[in-house]
Design an enzyme around this catalytic site. Sequence first.
Site, PDB file in Angstrom:
ATOM      1  N   CYS B  35       0.826  -1.216   0.000  1.00 17.28           N
ATOM      2  CA  CYS B  35       0.000   0.000   0.000  1.00 17.28           C
ATOM      3  C   CYS B  35       0.851   1.253   0.000  1.00 17.28           C
ATOM      4  O   CYS B  35       0.357   2.337  -0.263  1.00 17.28           O
ATOM      5  CB  CYS B  35      -0.902   0.060   1.222  1.00 17.28           C
ATOM      6  N   ASP B  37       2.731   2.347   2.760  1.00 20.49           N
ATOM      7  CA  ASP B  37       3.004   2.911   4.082  1.00 20.49           C
ATOM      8  C   ASP B  37       3.295   1.803   5.085  1.00 20.49           C
ATOM      9  O   ASP B  37       2.501   0.888   5.225  1.00 20.49           O
ATOM     10  CB  ASP B  37       1.783   3.697   4.612  1.00 20.49           C
ATOM     11  N   CYS B  60       4.328   8.229   2.597  1.00 24.45           N
ATOM     12  CA  CYS B  60       4.165   9.568   2.057  1.00 24.45           C
ATOM     13  C   CYS B  60       4.280  10.619   3.164  1.00 24.45           C
ATOM     14  O   CYS B  60       4.461  10.290   4.334  1.00 24.45           O
ATOM     15  CB  CYS B  60       2.811   9.675   1.366  1.00 24.45           C
ATOM     16  N   CYS B 104      -5.533   5.647   4.763  1.00 25.42           N
ATOM     17  CA  CYS B 104      -4.401   4.833   4.314  1.00 25.42           C
ATOM     18  C   CYS B 104      -3.104   5.232   4.991  1.00 25.42           C
ATOM     19  O   CYS B 104      -2.243   4.400   5.228  1.00 25.42           O
ATOM     20  CB  CYS B 104      -4.261   4.867   2.803  1.00 25.42           C
TER      21      CYS B 104
END
Lengths: 403, 126
Positions: B35, B37, B60, B104
């Site tokens: 994903c 992360d 991120c 997320c």
Amino acid sequence: MIYLDNAATTQISDDVIKAMVPYFSEKFGNPSSIYSFGSNVNKVIEESRNIIAQIIGANPKEIIFTSGGTESNNLAIIGIAQEIHKKDSKKNHIITTKIEHPSVLNTFKHLESIGFSVDYLDVDSDGVVDVEQLKDLVTENTIFVSVMHANNEIGTIEPIEKIGSFLASLKHRVYFHVDAVQTYTKVPIDVKKANIDLLSISSHKIHGPKGVGALFVKKGVSLKPLMFGGPQERSMRPGTENVSGILGFSKASEIAFKDMEKNNKHMISLRNKLIDSIEKNISDVILNGAKGDMRLSNNVNISFKYVEGESLLLYLEMEDIFVSTASACSSKKLEPSHVLLAIGRPHEFAHGAIRFTLSKYTTTEEISKLLDILPPIVKKLRDMSSIDKDTDMTKFKETDEHV
Amino acid sequence: MNMYSEKVMDHFKNPRNVGELKDADGVGTVGNPICGDVMTIYIKVKDNIISDVKFKTFGCAAAIATSSIMTEIAKGKTLEEAEKITKADVASNLDGLPPQKMHCSNLSSDALHLAIENYRKTKEKK
């Protein structure tokens, strides 16, 4: 500012702006008008058509002006699929690749949703389309094949001449569409030699204005239009022409075509410097896309392992350097790039991909500055990262879901 | 300016408490490199209070900023207080997060709760 996102869009050159300005003001006439104030404007459109046709080896009558690459792709794909299917309902099969631009892929998905049968071709680890697979998939019911000339993310140039000559050798007619938005005036194109029926090009990728593009439609090929109205663009794309845009597009085309060799030489030398220095000075990086002549002159796409692309992009932004990432975190759909997955990059490396795209305006100093700034940024993010080369990725792979 | 608040950018640019705690009392890892992360939170516990917190994050700007702010929120809290910290608390301490990042990349409270769980389990065994 160091702008390294020229595959997204480019700066309009001053000569292009200068050429466009009179058509916003004193020469505002409608090209369809009979009096000379309008018909003189029409002459400019026809001259523009001539210039663009010559660059791709076409006849001026084969050029349809559109609003850009997306519209050209939509018109080509939907137009040919519906036209041929209408004449022969058995024909319902269309083929493209897994790495197309969204304006092709999503148009294919639309056609799939209304009943067309679609195949998506695989690519190898460099991103080169599997021509043998294409040969196996084509049937008598195949309407057309759409393959991009070069990929917008990883810069791999596709063997379109080979595909064109295969399709031309078939007993039944299979049309060929090429999305040449990234290659127009960077890679020479001859629509006749490559047996292309439909070719999409765009203005704002070549230092021209946004909102204008063109579709080459080979003589004798008819398309079902997307819009209906007046007789402009042979009724295939009705509506009063974007005069200044078309003129800007042709001016940009003229300049870029004239300087193609010079610009390519300049960009290739900077491209190679960038790739070589990153590979030499930063560990655990992978170049995405083909090498050498099979790569677009202005494209560098590199996965920096163990860091996430959006973070890298934002740290570069703080230094006034603008790049792009195909990282999932930068998009709303949270999926990493379909192109990087198609070339077999694991998700965690696809997330760390950064695309640097150069232009004729990119300087050696700018690339040197980037090369100074990049290694410490990558190090900072790696020092912060919870994964490294010793992380057992298999423990994560059992669950392919977002938490 | 990009889509992030100034506070997110501050924590992203100058993350607090980055690193590992070699003698951590509890460790929690959440997320998935698939994903994009993955974060690990390390805690030291003294008299039922979180005396030190550090983090390492692959992700991120939102993932990094939520990790960083979490270490500031959690430090000095009792375990019971820390267990009550929610994703919404983390986001509001950063003056909000873009909607697509809310679920997320906002995982640091989950990581902290896992670290506390890990601490309690290890303690039971002793």
